[in-house]
Enzyme design. Structure first.
Site, mmCIF file in Angstrom:
data_model
loop_
_atom_site.group_PDB
_atom_site.id
_atom_site.type_symbol
_atom_site.label_atom_id
_atom_site.label_comp_id
_atom_site.label_asym_id
_atom_site.label_seq_id
_atom_site.Cartn_x
_atom_site.Cartn_y
_atom_site.Cartn_z
ATOM 1 N N TYR A 299 42.511 35.608 46.646
ATOM 2 C CA TYR A 299 42.893 35.014 45.360
ATOM 3 C C TYR A 299 42.955 36.115 44.319
ATOM 4 C CZ TYR A 299 42.966 32.351 41.058
ATOM 5 O OH TYR A 299 43.331 31.844 39.822
ATOM 6 N N TYR A 300 44.138 36.280 43.739
ATOM 7 C CA TYR A 300 44.329 37.261 42.680
ATOM 8 C C TYR A 300 44.900 36.643 41.412
ATOM 9 C CZ TYR A 300 43.601 40.736 46.344
ATOM 10 O OH TYR A 300 43.065 41.483 47.366
ATOM 11 N N VAL A 360 37.702 36.074 50.733
ATOM 12 C CA VAL A 360 37.629 37.379 51.387
ATOM 13 C C VAL A 360 38.437 38.458 50.671
ATOM 14 C CG1 VAL A 360 37.044 36.438 53.640
ATOM 15 C CG2 VAL A 360 39.439 36.749 53.040
ATOM 16 N N GLU A 361 39.121 38.095 49.593
ATOM 17 C CA GLU A 361 39.770 39.089 48.735
ATOM 18 C C GLU A 361 39.854 38.538 47.320
ATOM 19 O OE1 GLU A 361 43.502 40.890 49.791
ATOM 20 O OE2 GLU A 361 43.029 40.888 51.943
ATOM 21 N N ASN A 362 39.411 39.342 46.364
ATOM 22 C CA ASN A 362 39.565 39.045 44.946
ATOM 23 C C ASN A 362 39.189 40.315 44.206
ATOM 24 O OD1 ASN A 362 37.607 37.717 42.372
ATOM 25 N ND2 ASN A 362 39.798 37.333 42.466
#
Length: 464
Positions: A299-300, A360-362
Site C-alpha cells: 500500500y502506497y 508487506v510493503e508501505n
C-alpha cells in the site's frame, strides 16, 4: 497508550533483484530484471560484454547481508521479507537439478536471520523470472512454465522446510496488467487475451505452490501478495461509483481467485464482453481450490476514477493511471499520501475474505540528503510512516486481524519502476548514487531510531 498485539510482526521488506547484486555470481542465470536496466517500465536490453546496470551490484546485499541484518536486529525487527532469486536456483528455469551454490546462499541468509531471532517471510517470485523461460518458452503464456515453477517451489520448500514458515507466491501479482514482461514474461504488445491467459497459468501455479507448501511444510503458512490499488469515485455520481467498483475489481479479482478458489462472475462477464476465451482445464479448476492462508499486500497510495471520458484522458497519471484526488497531498514522485486509505483497505479486505492480513510493503520514497553531520533528517518519512501505522492500529481496533507490517524498504535499494537509487525508502542510508558511485557504506537515518522506538513500545510511541 494503545499498542499493537504481542504477536504482531515488525520489520521491513526487500527484493533480491533490488538489493543483492552479484548478478552473475555462483552460477546465477539471467532474469527478466537483469535485462531491464531502466526498470520495469523500461525496454529489454540484451546483455553484451561491458554492459552495466545499477542492479548488477545494487547495494551488494549478497555479500553484506550480515552487516545489514545486524542493523535490522538493532531496530528490533521480528520479521524480514526477502525474495529468492529464481535464477540462483534454476539459472535457465527448466533444469532438473538445482544450483547448489544458490541454495547454499539462502541457507546462510536464513541462518543469519535465525541468529538474530528474525522471522523470514519469503517471496518465491518478486518481479523477476528466468530469462531462459521467456526466450525458450514465451514466459507464462506457455502452460509448461507452470511445471517449471512448481518444480522450483517444491525444491525450495523441501530445502528450507526447517528454516522458513512464512511464504508468499508472486509479488504484486496484479501488476501483470500494467507491466506484462515483469509480471508474466510477455511483451508490451501482447493482447488482453494473451495477458489473461498467462495470468491464469500463474494463478494455477500459485495454487499448486500453496498445495505443495502445505504438504511439505505442514506447519507453514503461505499467502498471496496484491498491489493494493484502492480507488475512490471522483464524485458521488452513480456512474463514478460504478466505475470505481469496476476499477477495484481489476485487482480484487486476483484475491478472489486465490482466496475463494474460483473465477468470480464479474470476471467471466469481462471475458465475454472482451471476447476473451481462456483455456481453463478441469485440472486447473481443481488446482485453484487450494487457497491461501493469508493475504499480503502493498500500500502506497490511492487515487480516483471517473466515468467522464474527457476527464479521464486529461487527468490520469502515475504508475497505476489513477485520477489525482483533489483532497490529498503527493510525494516528490506524484504518489498521493492517504493514511486513512490504508485503514479503509484493511477493512475492505477483511470484510471480503475473513483471512488474516499482512502489510508487506508501505513506505515513502524521497531524495534523502545527509546533513553536515552525515545524518539524514528524514522527518517527512517519520511523519508518513507514523500516520499510516496509526491507521493500522485503528483497523486492528475495528476488528481486523493484521499479522504484521514490513516497511518498504528498510535500507535504501534500487527502485523497481526506474532502477534508480535516488528514490530512497530506507531507515538505513547507503552511500551509492544513480551513477553507481559511492562507498556502499551504511549509516543510520533519523527514522532508524524512530522505528526502533515504535517497535520497542509496540506502537505506543506513535503520535495520533
Amino acid at each position: 497508550m494503545k499498542t499493537f498485539p504481542d504477536s504482531f510482526l515488525w520489520g521491513g521488506a526487500v527484493a533480491a533483484n533490488q538489493v543483492e547484486g552479484a548478478w552473475r555470481e555462483a552460477g546465477k542465470g539471467l532474469s527478466t530484471s537483469d535485462l531491464q536496466p531502466q526498470g520495469i517500465f523500461g525496454p529489454v536490453c540484451e546483455r553484451g560484454p561491458g554492459s552495466q546496470s545499477l542492479k548488477d551490484v545494487a547495494i551488494d546485499f549478497y555479500h553484506r547481508y550480515p552487516e545489514d541484518i545486524r542493523l535490522f536486529a538493532e531496530m528490533g525487527f521480528s520479521c524480514l521479507r526477502v525474495s529468492i532469486a529464481w535464477t540462483r536456483i534454476f539459472p535457465q528455469g527448466d533444469e532438473q537439478q538445482p544450483e547448489e551454490a544458490g541454495l547454499a546462499y539462502y541457507d546462510r541468509l536464513f541462518d543469519e536471520l535465525a541468529a538474530h531471532n528474525i522471522t523470514p517471510l519469503v517471496t518465491l517470485s518478486h518481479y523477476e523470472m528466468p530469462w531462459g523461460l521467456v526466450r525458450q518458452y514465451g514466459g507464462w503464456g506457455n502452460r509448461r512454465v507452470i511445471d517449471f515453477f512448481s518444480h522450483y517451489a517444491r525444491t525450495v520448500f523441501t530445502r528450507y522446510r526447517h528454516k522458513v514458515r512464512l511464504w508468499l507466491t508472486f509479488n504484486e501479482i496484479n501488476m501483470s496488467l500494467h507491466a506484462p514482461l515483469t509480471g508474466v514474461g510477455l511483451p508490451e504488445t501482447a493482447s488482453k487475451g494473451e495477458v489473461y491467459q498467462a495470468i491464469h497459468h500463474q494463478l494455477v501455479a500459485s495454487a499448486l505452490a500453496v498445495k505443495a507448501c502445505h504438504e511439505i511444510i505442514p506447519d507453514a503458512q503461505i499467502g498471496n501478495m496484491l498491489l493494493g490499488g484502492l480507488v475512490y469515485p471522483l464524485s458521488c455520481k452513480p456512474e463514478d461509483v460504478l466505475e470505481a467498483l469496476q476499477e477495484n475489481r481489476t485487482w480484487q479479482f486476483f484475491g478472489d481467485v486465490q482466496c475463494r478458489g474460483a473465477y468470480p462472475g464479474y470476471m467471466l462477464r469481462f471475458f465475454r464482453d472482451n471476447h476473451i476465451a481462456l483455456e481453463i482445464t478441469d485440472a486447473d479448476r481443481e488446482a485453484l481450490k487450494s487457497t491461501v492462508d493469508f493475504i499480503s499486500f502493498s500500500y502506497y497510495m490511492t487515487g480516483c476514477v471517473t466515468a467522464d471520458a474527457a476527464l479521464n484522458q486529461q487527468l490520469r497519471g502515475n504508475i497505476l493511471s489513477m485520477v489525482p484526488n483533489p483532497h490529498l497531498p503527493a510525494s516528490e514522485w506524484g504518489w498521493q499520501i492517504d493514511p486513512i486509505g490504508l485503514r479503509t483497505l484493511l477493512n475492505l479486505l477483511w470484510d471480503r475474505y475473513q483471512k488474516p492480513l499482512f502489510i508487506v510493503e508501505n513506505g515513502l520514497g524521497a531524495k534523502d540528503k545527509p546533513d553536515a553531520t552525515g545524518v539524514v533528517q528524514d522527518d517527512y518519512r517519520i511523519s508518513y510512516l507514523n500516520d499510516h501505522l496509526v491507521q493500522v492500529r485503528e483497523a486492528i481496533e475495528d476488528g481486523v486481524e493484521v499479522m504484521g507490517y514490513t516497511s518498504w524498504g528498510p535500507i535504501d535499494l534500487v527502485s523497481a519502476s526506474k532502477a534508480e537509487l535516488s528514490k530512497r525508502y530506507g531507515f538505513i542510508y547507503v552511500d551509492r548514487d544513480d551513477n553507481g558511485e559511492g562507498s556502499l557504506a551504511r549509516s543510520r537515518k533519523k527514522s532508524f531510531y524512530w522505528y526502533k522506538e515504535v517497535i520497542a513500545t509496540r506502537g505506543g510511541s506513535l503520535k495520533g
